[in-house]
Write a protein that holds these residues in place. Structure first.
Motif, short mmCIF file in Angstrom:
data_model
loop_
_atom_site.label_atom_id
_atom_site.label_comp_id
_atom_site.label_asym_id
_atom_site.label_seq_id
_atom_site.Cartn_x
_atom_site.Cartn_y
_atom_site.Cartn_z
N THR A 52 13.64 -7.96 -6.57
CA THR A 52 14.97 -8.28 -6.23
C THR A 52 14.70 -9.64 -5.70
N ALA A 53 13.66 -9.35 -4.71
CA ALA A 53 12.97 -10.78 -4.17
C ALA A 53 12.92 -11.83 -5.68
N LEU A 54 12.24 -10.65 -6.51
CA LEU A 54 12.02 -12.44 -7.87
C LEU A 54 13.29 -12.48 -8.39
N LYS A 55 14.41 -11.64 -8.38
CA LYS A 55 15.47 -12.27 -9.52
C LYS A 55 16.09 -13.17 -8.25
N HIS A 56 15.89 -13.51 -6.91
CA HIS A 56 17.02 -13.81 -6.26
C HIS A 56 16.54 -15.29 -5.09
N ALA A 57 15.53 -14.47 -4.66
CA ALA A 57 14.73 -15.20 -3.60
C ALA A 57 14.89 -16.95 -3.91
N SER A 58 15.45 -17.62 -3.00
CA SER A 58 15.32 -19.21 -3.67
C SER A 58 13.13 -19.69 -3.27
N GLY A 59 12.82 -18.93 -2.99
CA GLY A 59 11.16 -19.56 -2.17
C GLY A 59 9.74 -17.89 -2.04
N LEU A 60 9.60 -17.78 -2.12
CA LEU A 60 8.45 -16.57 -1.46
C LEU A 60 7.05 -17.64 -0.96
N ILE A 61 6.82 -16.41 0.06
CA ILE A 61 5.57 -17.08 0.76
C ILE A 61 4.53 -15.82 0.57
N ALA A 62 3.94 -16.48 0.41
CA ALA A 62 2.51 -15.13 0.20
C ALA A 62 1.42 -15.26 1.39
N ASN A 63 0.76 -14.10 2.30
CA ASN A 63 0.07 -14.18 3.52
C ASN A 63 -1.67 -14.70 3.04
N SER A 64 -1.55 -14.59 1.29
CA SER A 64 -3.02 -14.34 0.48
C SER A 64 -2.97 -14.60 -0.98
N GLN A 65 -4.15 -15.22 -1.03
CA GLN A 65 -4.10 -15.68 -3.08
C GLN A 65 -4.05 -14.33 -3.76
N THR A 66 -4.84 -13.37 -3.19
CA THR A 66 -4.89 -12.00 -3.31
C THR A 66 -3.11 -11.24 -3.63
N THR A 67 -2.21 -11.67 -2.41
CA THR A 67 -0.87 -11.18 -2.64
C THR A 67 -0.33 -11.65 -3.84
N LEU A 68 -0.19 -12.91 -3.54
CA LEU A 68 0.30 -13.92 -5.24
C LEU A 68 -0.39 -13.99 -6.32
N ASP A 69 -1.57 -12.91 -6.17
CA ASP A 69 -1.69 -12.63 -7.70
C ASP A 69 -0.87 -11.58 -8.06
N SER A 70 -0.75 -10.61 -6.92
CA SER A 70 -0.27 -9.27 -7.42
C SER A 70 0.83 -8.98 -7.68
N LEU A 71 1.59 -10.34 -6.92
CA LEU A 71 2.87 -10.57 -7.47
C LEU A 71 3.43 -11.49 -8.51
N THR A 72 2.43 -12.22 -8.84
CA THR A 72 2.66 -12.36 -10.33
C THR A 72 2.06 -11.89 -12.05
N ALA A 73 1.28 -10.68 -11.04
CA ALA A 73 1.02 -9.50 -11.92
C ALA A 73 2.44 -8.85 -11.90
N GLU A 74 2.81 -8.17 -11.17
CA GLU A 74 4.49 -7.50 -10.70
C GLU A 74 5.22 -8.47 -11.54
N ALA A 75 5.26 -9.39 -11.48
CA ALA A 75 6.37 -10.90 -11.91
C ALA A 75 6.23 -10.22 -13.87
N ALA A 76 5.63 -9.76 -14.14
CA ALA A 76 4.85 -10.23 -15.70
C ALA A 76 5.33 -8.64 -15.72
N ARG A 77 5.02 -7.67 -15.22
CA ARG A 77 5.34 -6.54 -15.88
C ARG A 77 7.11 -6.14 -15.92
N ALA A 78 7.51 -7.39 -15.34
CA ALA A 78 9.37 -6.89 -14.66
C ALA A 78 9.79 -7.93 -16.11
N ASN A 79 8.58 -8.86 -16.48
CA ASN A 79 9.32 -9.80 -17.29
C ASN A 79 10.28 -10.77 -16.50
#
Length: 382
Positions: free
Chosen positions: A149-176
């Protein structure tokens, strides 16, 4: 400059319940300390939200930052917020939301859009998606809904680490789904600097810090400590476990309450003040951090900022924060952990002394650096 809004729902409810702040809460409090003078407070429940008046916002921020708790004042603030609800007013600004609470409700984003407020969420981890086995049942489903839901609607996302951002990027790809604008901003230590405290325990001791839950690997460490006691008797170092009991940890509780050999070698601190925590960390042989997975690992930064050695699991996010300074071990390497703990318990141990030298080059994450990155990111969204 547009107004900033801070969703303080989780913080206010935990304050009302008399709970000590967790790592997520400490982040929220740091955001209040930074932005309160120019911010308004938001309360939400299941995606329905209300914005406090400027005066009530400042009262709320003061309550959250106060060392004393006034439950009646909190109750009155919430009641007034409900009575004076600002419905769909065009307020124009940016929402900073530092907990995961409410991310899953699309109506929350819709209400912000109607008010001309752009929501920016902090993502602390995607552990329920990547390691569901360490979480309560169905948390993975709820968290996936939050993140998508955040990927669809948030104006921006803050990740606490590059590791978290990498997981977030992978989840966005899985959800297209497209990844909204993002920034990585490391979190500062949650321990407030204090003067040198008296040693709390005369004998050598180690500290584990964090909520007792499966991924923190307490059960493994308690079995190692039983072995230490069997080998060394009363000469075994002590283990101080700081953190409340969480979920799915019945086997750990059995060890804490019923394991006879551990009695006398174990200290459990479920409600530890910052001052007492500081004293425990200052004088321990090392912080033990044998987690299976972490999104960040604030105790690591807390210990190293106090010049305390760390024995940690060999996780990518720990390397991201601390480089090669800690001694890293596989979280299931029982003989390795046992050997290193025994070594670190000795006075003038070469391995511990070598880490103390490495600690001198630790670059502590600071809130100043964090907010410089966040402020620059927000400027790109305005």
């Amino acid at each position: 400059m547009s107004t900033l809004f801070l969703d303080v729902t989780r913080l206010l409810m935990r304050l009302y319940d008399g709970l000590l702040p967790t790592g997520v809460d400490r982040v929220g409090l740091a955001y209040i300390q930074k932005y309160a003078p120019k911010a308004r407070a938001i309360l939400s429940e299941r995606g329905f939200s209300t914005i406090l008046t400027e005066q009530d916002s400042q009262h709320t921020f003061a309550q959250l930052l106060s060392s004393t708790r006034n439950r009646n004042a909190i109750r009155m603030l919430v009641a007034r917020a409900c009575l004076n609800r600002l419905r769909e007013a065009k307020l124009c600004g940016i929402l900073l939301h530092t907990s995961h609470n409410g991310m899953e409700f699309s109506r929350y984003y819709g209400a912000m859009t109607k008010r001309d407020i752009r929501p920016v969420f902090m993502v602390h981890d995607l552990i329920p998606l990547t390691h569901a086995e360490y979480c309560r049942p169905d948390v993975d489903t709820a968290h996936r809904r939050r993140i998508r839901t955040a990927l669809k609607h948030a104006s921006g996302l803050i990740a606490n680490s590059q590791t978290t951002l990498d997981s977030l990027t992978a989840e966005a790809a899985r959800a297209n789904l497209s990844l909204p604008p993002t920034v990585v901003a490391h979190l500062a230590s949650g321990v407030t600097p204090c003067p040198q405290a008296p040693r709390p325990i005369a004998a050598p001791y180690f500290v584990m810090l964090g909520t007792i839950e499966p991924r923190k690997n307490h059960w493994f460490m308690l079995h190692l400590w039983r072995r230490l006691v069997e080998q060394l008797g009363t000469a075994a170092p002590k283990l101080v476990i700081i953190g409340r009991r969480g979920w799915e940890c019945e086997n750990v509780i059995d060890m804490l309450e019923r394991c006879e050999p551990l009695k006398g070698a174990l200290i459990e601190e479920a409600h530890c003040s910052d001052e007492k925590l500081h004293a425990y960390l200052q004088h321990c042989q090392a912080l033990l951090f044998p987690s299976f997975v972490e999104g960040y690992g604030m105790p690591l930064a807390e210990a190293l900022s106090l010049k305390v050695p760390v024995l940690a699991s060999d996780l990518a996010v720990f390397h991201e924060i601390a480089d090669d300074i800690p001694d890293y071990l596989d979280p299931l390497d029982g003989p390795g952990w046992l050997s290193r703990i025994q070594a670190y318990a000795q006075p003038n141990n070469p391995e511990r002394d070598a880490q103390l030298i490495r600690i001198e080059r630790f670059r502590e994450p600071t809130w100043t650096a964090h907010f410089e990155r966040v402020d620059a990111f927000l400027e790109t969204l305005r």
